[in-house]
Motif scaffolding. Structure first.
Motif, short mmCIF file in Angstrom:
data_model
loop_
_atom_site.label_atom_id
_atom_site.label_comp_id
_atom_site.label_asym_id
_atom_site.label_seq_id
_atom_site.Cartn_x
_atom_site.Cartn_y
_atom_site.Cartn_z
N PRO A 73 -70.24 94.78 35.03
CA PRO A 73 -70.46 94.76 36.48
C PRO A 73 -70.68 96.14 37.10
O PRO A 73 -71.22 96.23 38.20
N PHE A 74 -70.33 97.21 36.43
CA PHE A 74 -70.45 98.54 37.01
C PHE A 74 -71.89 99.06 37.01
O PHE A 74 -72.18 100.09 37.58
N TYR A 75 -72.81 98.33 36.37
CA TYR A 75 -74.23 98.69 36.44
C TYR A 75 -74.85 98.33 37.78
O TYR A 75 -75.96 98.72 38.08
N LEU A 76 -74.16 97.56 38.59
CA LEU A 76 -74.70 97.04 39.84
C LEU A 76 -74.48 98.02 40.99
O LEU A 76 -73.69 97.76 41.90
N ALA A 77 -75.17 99.15 40.98
CA ALA A 77 -75.00 100.17 42.02
C ALA A 77 -75.30 99.57 43.39
O ALA A 77 -76.27 98.84 43.57
N GLY A 78 -74.44 99.85 44.34
CA GLY A 78 -74.59 99.34 45.70
C GLY A 78 -73.86 98.04 45.94
O GLY A 78 -73.74 97.59 47.07
N GLU A 79 -73.34 97.42 44.88
CA GLU A 79 -72.66 96.13 45.02
C GLU A 79 -71.16 96.30 45.22
O GLU A 79 -70.55 97.22 44.69
N ARG A 80 -70.58 95.39 46.00
CA ARG A 80 -69.12 95.34 46.18
C ARG A 80 -68.53 94.50 45.07
O ARG A 80 -69.06 93.44 44.75
N LEU A 81 -67.46 94.99 44.47
CA LEU A 81 -66.72 94.24 43.46
C LEU A 81 -65.50 93.64 44.15
O LEU A 81 -64.64 94.37 44.63
N PHE A 82 -65.45 92.33 44.22
CA PHE A 82 -64.41 91.67 45.00
C PHE A 82 -63.09 91.52 44.26
O PHE A 82 -62.08 91.18 44.87
N LEU A 83 -63.07 91.79 42.97
CA LEU A 83 -61.84 91.70 42.20
C LEU A 83 -61.12 93.04 42.23
O LEU A 83 -61.75 94.10 42.27
N PRO A 84 -59.80 93.03 42.19
CA PRO A 84 -59.07 94.31 42.11
C PRO A 84 -59.22 94.92 40.71
O PRO A 84 -59.37 94.20 39.73
N MET A 85 -59.18 96.24 40.66
CA MET A 85 -59.17 96.96 39.38
C MET A 85 -57.76 97.47 39.14
O MET A 85 -57.14 98.03 40.03
N ARG A 86 -57.28 97.25 37.91
CA ARG A 86 -55.95 97.73 37.53
C ARG A 86 -56.11 98.67 36.35
O ARG A 86 -56.76 98.33 35.36
N ILE A 87 -55.55 99.85 36.47
CA ILE A 87 -55.58 100.83 35.39
C ILE A 87 -54.15 101.01 34.92
O ILE A 87 -53.28 101.45 35.69
N GLU A 88 -53.89 100.61 33.68
CA GLU A 88 -52.54 100.68 33.11
C GLU A 88 -52.43 101.90 32.20
O GLU A 88 -53.21 102.05 31.28
N VAL A 89 -51.47 102.75 32.48
CA VAL A 89 -51.17 103.88 31.60
C VAL A 89 -49.95 103.47 30.80
O VAL A 89 -48.92 103.10 31.37
N ARG A 90 -50.07 103.54 29.49
CA ARG A 90 -49.01 103.04 28.61
C ARG A 90 -48.37 104.17 27.81
O ARG A 90 -48.88 105.28 27.78
N SER A 91 -47.30 103.85 27.17
CA SER A 91 -46.64 104.83 26.30
C SER A 91 -47.56 105.12 25.13
O SER A 91 -48.48 104.35 24.84
#
Length: 141
Positions: A73-91
């Motif tokens: 989905p990140f190829y769609l420049a100019g588009e809104r992504l309606f889902l939240p993005m979660r970035i998990e940093v782990r041990s």
């Protein structure tokens, strides 16, 4: 008692909704408050610092190797992504229990750029993305 060792920056996972995507780099996670100074009449020994509405969104910069034939989905420049993005940093062992996560919402794909194509080099093609976001929530896992 919580595990208090510093987190390794290289063990992280990126989710958009329930879809997981691999990235080699993510930067731009942060918050900034815009302020103005107000000098109250008759009071000369101090100023008031007031928060004003933010005029600029946050900007995530992300890099990953390009893949053939993959929905992304990140190829769609100019588009809104309606889902939240979660970035998990782990041990370093990959354990979610001792990590931290960042949730960004209000995402708009600002830019997608393919890395340099060079027939004389034997390197991986890199995709670079910039996404603007409206909100950032920082939480321990």
């Amino acid at each position: 008692m919580r595990h208090m060792d510093p987190l390794a920056a290289y063990t992280f996972r990126v989710f958009l909704g329930v879809m997981e995507f691999g990235f080699s780099k993510v930067s731009g996670l942060g918050r900034e408050a815009e302020t103005t100074i107000y000098q109250e009449g008759g009071i000369n020994d101090r100023v008031h610092v007031l928060r004003v509405p933010t005029k600029t969104p946050g900007t995530l910069r992300m890099e990953r190797g390009a893949y053939a034939g993959e929905f992304f989905p990140f190829y769609l420049a100019g588009e809104r992504l309606f889902l939240p993005m979660r970035i998990e940093v782990r041990s370093p062992e990959g354990l979610q229990l001792f990590g931290k996560f960042y949730t960004v919402t209000g995402l708009v794909v600002k830019k997608w750029e393919a890395g340099e194509l060079d027939a004389l080099q034997n390197t991986i093609l890199i995709d670079r993305f910039e996404l603007n976001y409206e909100h950032l929530l920082v939480s321990p896992l």
